[in-house]
Design a protein around this motif. Structure first.
Motif, PDB file in Angstrom:
ATOM      1  N   UNK A   1      10.365  -4.614 -11.934  1.00 52.65           N
ATOM      2  CA  UNK A   1      10.893  -3.303 -11.534  1.00 52.65           C
ATOM      3  C   UNK A   1      10.291  -2.176 -12.376  1.00 52.65           C
TER       4      UNK A   1
ATOM      5  N   UNK B   1       0.776  -1.237   0.000  1.00 47.84           N
ATOM      6  CA  UNK B   1       0.000   0.000   0.000  1.00 47.84           C
ATOM      7  C   UNK B   1       0.805   1.282   0.000  1.00 47.84           C
ATOM      8  N   UNK B   2       2.103   1.229   0.278  1.00 47.92           N
ATOM      9  CA  UNK B   2       2.898   2.468   0.253  1.00 47.92           C
ATOM     10  C   UNK B   2       3.339   2.723  -1.190  1.00 47.92           C
ATOM     11  N   UNK B   3       4.128   1.799  -1.752  1.00 46.30           N
ATOM     12  CA  UNK B   3       4.363   1.807  -3.201  1.00 46.30           C
ATOM     13  C   UNK B   3       4.143   0.377  -3.666  1.00 46.30           C
ATOM     14  N   UNK B   4       3.065   0.165  -4.378  1.00 48.03           N
ATOM     15  CA  UNK B   4       2.682  -1.176  -4.779  1.00 48.03           C
ATOM     16  C   UNK B   4       3.828  -1.898  -5.482  1.00 48.03           C
TER      17      UNK B   4
ATOM     18  N   UNK C   1       1.105   5.887  -5.128  1.00 51.68           N
ATOM     19  CA  UNK C   1       1.196   4.499  -4.678  1.00 51.68           C
ATOM     20  C   UNK C   1       1.689   3.607  -5.811  1.00 51.68           C
TER      21      UNK C   1
ATOM     22  N   UNK D   1      -1.849  -0.817 -12.146  1.00 51.04           N
ATOM     23  CA  UNK D   1      -2.152  -1.024 -10.730  1.00 51.04           C
ATOM     24  C   UNK D   1      -2.725   0.202 -10.015  1.00 51.04           C
TER      25      UNK D   1
ATOM     26  N   UNK E   1       8.869   1.525 -11.122  1.00 50.23           N
ATOM     27  CA  UNK E   1       9.161   1.757  -9.705  1.00 50.23           C
ATOM     28  C   UNK E   1      10.165   2.889  -9.487  1.00 50.23           C
TER      29      UNK E   1
ATOM     30  N   UNK F   1       6.877  -2.466  -4.669  1.00 47.35           N
ATOM     31  CA  UNK F   1       8.274  -2.075  -4.481  1.00 47.35           C
ATOM     32  C   UNK F   1       8.881  -2.933  -3.362  1.00 47.35           C
TER      33      UNK F   1
ATOM     34  N   UNK G   1      11.732  10.795  -7.977  1.00 51.17           N
ATOM     35  CA  UNK G   1      10.632  10.311  -7.140  1.00 51.17           C
ATOM     36  C   UNK G   1      11.244   9.844  -5.837  1.00 51.17           C
TER      37      UNK G   1
END
Lengths: 314, 541
Positions: free
Chosen positions: B203, A83-86, B40, B46, B206, A88, B222
């Motif tokens: 990856x 939920x923070x960074x899907x 997120x 997603x 991200x 990662x 980011x």
């Protein structure tokens, strides 16, 4: 280092490792008992939720999940964030934040200790004068005023009114951005250390060996520097351990105010969105810090004072 | 002591000078926006939250987008045609390139859509099926995925999307979807560069290096939980229209800090929390935006008291919506006038649905008390106690507290018990039907009234109050079979009328957001549906 010391340390290490496993197990269980799941979107159907659980292995029985987690953890894989960074890797998420939180925490402890010790000694040497009273008032304020109040005050004063420091943390200027939070955090340390140093110093100054030194005709500066100061510091160092761990793990509220991307905020955000892996990794990191700190204290006591190594045959 | 102080002062000054004009400096026109939440997911497959949508939309274009006034315009689509049976949509693409130089092709769409539909963790994939775009074959594939089958893009050959050539994308639908083009503004329908994504595997998206841009901006930085930096994308097909050089998001949960940064001039746009509205409401920089979320009271129709229509009417007439939005919320929220929010959908006449369908119910204490007396008599009661379920965060919290006092004041004999829960529990309790009255909300999935109206259909899984009306279901069916868009629109308006007259819900308010915006910044477009903020047209003097 003799054999019994080695054995003592070995035993301590083993206990620490067991403690950590138990901590992870309890954390794991508590997270599973938390209401909700990482996938709370109202628009998800039950079938879709189950498919997502299966994808991330959350459909497995508790012990299988726990075993897999421990197994992966030993290889350095803390799983992915939901939920923070899907998707990662949690280590990629936590890594950069460790440096920031540790940096600010350690800086605050150093600053707070230096000022606190100086202030404490000054107050002790001028016992029952105006300066001593002022130092005491400062200490009481330092302990009782929450760091976030001070943080907000500093922010208004040095961020808004006189814009010397950035209001929001800028990673391109980590030094400038850390000044205000470090000052805000160090206040509690200053107050604690100063209080402690003052009382220690006063009791040391009243002890027999200081009287002897005075009788021998040593001048006051030498007595304070060579005899009183060192003996005052030993108990002060023992309170620094817990303070250090406490500050290194990041102050959630200060991180919020200065928008510092630190560990404290990550943990709280992880809890709010049920991001199991993030919560586990950060809490595990906290536990390791505490356990290591306790281990260092235990071992150092053991080395300094063999009487602490209890148990027959040691 | 003086020495120490002077050393500390020197250190402070030295540190404050470090890095001035250093590596963080950006050139050109920069607009900085403060945001409470971080992205997120940058992966359009997603992403489900507003902030992710905003940043994805800033760097990747879809087929369609929204103009400043909310009207639908072509983005990557140069043009599109719809077959006579409305089941085949053919889009031709503009000449556009990804930031690595590859051309944006129809294959990028085909790949992205197949990629999305086979992944269980693509939460919004249901928009491909009969709850959204009705793409041929989507429901069957989604059912297999949700049943636990592991599929790959190659297994999705039955999905009705096909790149006829590099520039032509053909989409086949299972049934006619009048709002299909507006769905194309949603990030889940955006393109993904297949070669690039497959090379990066898990990856992909991200980090800035693991993303390609074909939109107005490029992602350059980011830093999770802190800062997102975008620069103008010079290879964007519409680069002439993009006036700013840098778009920066600073992430801070603490609104008072972002407001302080706004005061200090380092932030150009920030949201206000409700406690700061009074302080700033007369300032030149104060502005409000309208969001698509509609908050309403939902009644449990299986409850022995609430199945009484007179009681529901009494509650509805007793709510002072105007007082709530003007004196309690004060953030630009609108009164809820029906079961479709304002600014959601425009009809064939070019008018907003809400404008055409009109306003239902406003405070009328006399009528409320008459209906309440009738209800009590029918129920054989002299007084009544109802429980209001709501969640522990604003605006629900302040609204629920207001509703309690307002209902109790206007309906003597009524007691409202408060049941405050975390949001997840509120939803869970609704799902299992454990509530009497709940203050709940719904956000639109696409720009059409049916995104709301179908919720109240008999048997819909979100129809938590178990409302059932043959007349209402019939009207919605009539709309879906209507021969012309005009007939469909008219049927939808009539359907809403039936719904509002049956009062299974009381529409309370449509969420507004109070914000501060610098005087020299314009063009931050806000929309009630799809991507909440669009930055392509931002200007700075």
């Amino acid at each position: 280092m003799n054999k019994s010391t080695m054995k003592y340390i070995g035993k301590r290490l083993l206990i620490s490792a067991i403690t950590l496993v138990i901590i992870v197990a309890v954390l794991f269980l508590m997270l599973k008992l938390m209401p909700g799941t990482p996938f709370n979107d109202e628009k998800l159907t039950e079938a879709q939720k189950l498919a997502i659980y299966a994808k991330y292995g959350l459909d497995q029985p508790f012990f299988v999940q726990f075993f897999n987690y421990m197994k992966n953890m030993l290889t350095g894989d803390f799983g992915v964030s939901f939920g923070i960074v899907r998707n990662m890797q949690v280590s990629d998420l936590v890594g950069p934040r460790i440096l920031i939180s540790f940096g600010i925490g350690i800086a605050a402890v150093i600053l707070g200790t230096v000022i606190g010790v100086l202030l404490g000694i000054y107050a002790a040497l001028h016992k029952n004068t105006l300066a001593d009273t002022l130092a005491t008032i400062f200490s009481v304020l330092g302990v009782s005023v929450p760091s976030f109040v001070l943080g907000l005050l500093l922010l208004l004063l040095l961020g808004v009114t006189i814009p010397v420091f950035p209001i929001l943390y800028e990673s391109s200027h980590p030094l400038r951005s850390s000044v205000l939070p470090v000052i805000a955090l160090s206040f509690g340390v200053i107050a604690n250390v100063a209080r402690f140093t003052r009382s220690e110093m006063i009791s040391v100054l009243a002890s027999d060996y200081i009287a002897l030194a005075e009788a021998k005709g040593l001048d006051r500066t030498t007595i304070i520097r060579k005899h009183a100061f060192r003996n005052t510091l030993i108990p002060v160092i023992t309170i620094l351990g817990p303070i250090l761990v406490n500050l290194m793990t990041g102050s959630m509220v200060l991180e919020q105010i200065f928008s510092i991307p630190g560990l404290g905020r990550l943990l709280v955000e992880g809890i709010t969105v049920n991001d199991y892996n993030v919560v586990l990794a950060v809490s595990f990191l906290y536990s390791v810090l505490y356990v290591v700190m306790m281990l260092i204290i235990d071992i150092s006591y053991g080395i300094i004072d063999p009487r602490i190594r209890l148990g027959k045959g040691d | 002591m003086k020495k120490i102080l002077s050393i500390l002062c020197c250190m402070a000054m030295a540190i404050s000078l470090v890095g001035c004009g250093g590596n963080g400096a950006t050139t050109g026109k920069t607009v900085t926006v403060a945001k409470e939440n971080d992205v997120i997911s940058m992966d359009s497959t997603y992403a489900t939250d507003g902030m992710s949508f905003e940043v994805i939309h800033a760097i990747i274009d879809g087929l369609m987008t929204q103009d400043s006034d909310g009207s639908l315009i072509n983005a990557l689509a140069a043009d599109y045609t719809v077959s006579d049976d409305e089941l085949t949509w053919t889009f031709t693409l503009k000449d556009a390139v990804w930031s690595n130089g590859d051309a944006v092709t129809a294959h990028d769409f085909e790949y992205a859509w197949k990629r999305t539909v086979v992944r269980p963790e693509a939460e919004y994939a249901y928009l491909y099926g009969s709850d959204g775009a009705c793409i041929a074959g989507a429901d069957e594939i989604l059912d297999r995925v949700w049943d636990g089958e592991t599929l790959t893009e190659a297994d999705a050959t039955d999905l009705g999307v096909k790149a006829l050539d590099d520039k032509t994308l053909e989409i086949k639908l299972a049934q006619s979807v009048p709002f299909f083009a507006s769905l194309m503004t949603f990030p889940i329908f955006y393109p993904v560069n297949q070669a690039f994504a497959e090379e990066l595997g898990d990856q992909y998206a991200l980090s800035p290096d693991n993303l390609l841009s074909c939109g107005a901006f490029k992602l350059t930085k980011w830093e999770q939980g802190n800062r997102i930096e975008l620069v103008k994308n010079d290879t964007y097909y519409d680069a002439d229209k993009v006036e700013i050089d840098n778009l920066i998001f600073v992430i801070t949960k603490e609104v008072s800090s972002s407001v302080a940064a706004f005061e200090g001039g380092t932030v150009d746009f920030t949201k206000l929390s409700s406690d700061l509205i009074d302080k700033y409401k007369d300032a030149d920089e104060f502005t409000t935006v309208l969001e698509g979320y509609l908050w309403y009271l939902q009644y449990n129709m299986e409850n022995q008291y609430l199945s009484n229509k007179n009681l529901r009417l009494a509650l509805t007439y007793a709510v002072d919506k105007v007082d709530l939005v003007e004196n309690v919320l004060k953030d630009g929220s609108l009164t809820g006038d029906g079961f479709t929010p304002s600014g959601l959908a425009t009809g064939p006449t070019g008018k907003d649905f809400r404008e055409e369908a009109g306003e239902y119910y406003s405070l009328d204490a006399t009528k409320a008390q008459e209906y309440f007396a009738a209800a009590l008599q029918e129920l054989g009661l002299t007084s009544l106690k109802l429980t209001l379920l709501y969640e522990n965060a604003d605006p629900a919290k302040s609204a629920a507290e207001y509703l309690q006092s307002c209902l109790q004041k206007n309906l003597p004999g009524l007691t409202i018990e408060m049941d405050m829960q975390p949001k997840a529990n509120r939803i869970e309790r609704q799902k299992v039907g454990e509530f009497e009255v709940v203050l709940t909300r719904w956000g639109p999935d696409y720009a059409d009234p049916t995104t709301y109206l179908t919720l109240m259909q008999t048997g819909n899984s979100y129809n938590y109050g178990k409302f059932s009306s043959a007349a209402y279901d019939g009207k919605l069916a009539e709309a879906s079979k209507a021969a012309t868009v005009e007939a469909r629109w008219a049927a939808l308006i009539e359907a809403e009328k039936i719904l509002m007259e049956e009062v299974p819900i009381t529409s309370v308010f449509q969420v507004g957001g109070a914000s501060l915006i610098s005087g020299d910044v314009t063009g931050i477009d806000t929309h009630a549906v799809g991507v909440p903020y669009i930055y392509k047209n931002v200007k700075k003097n």
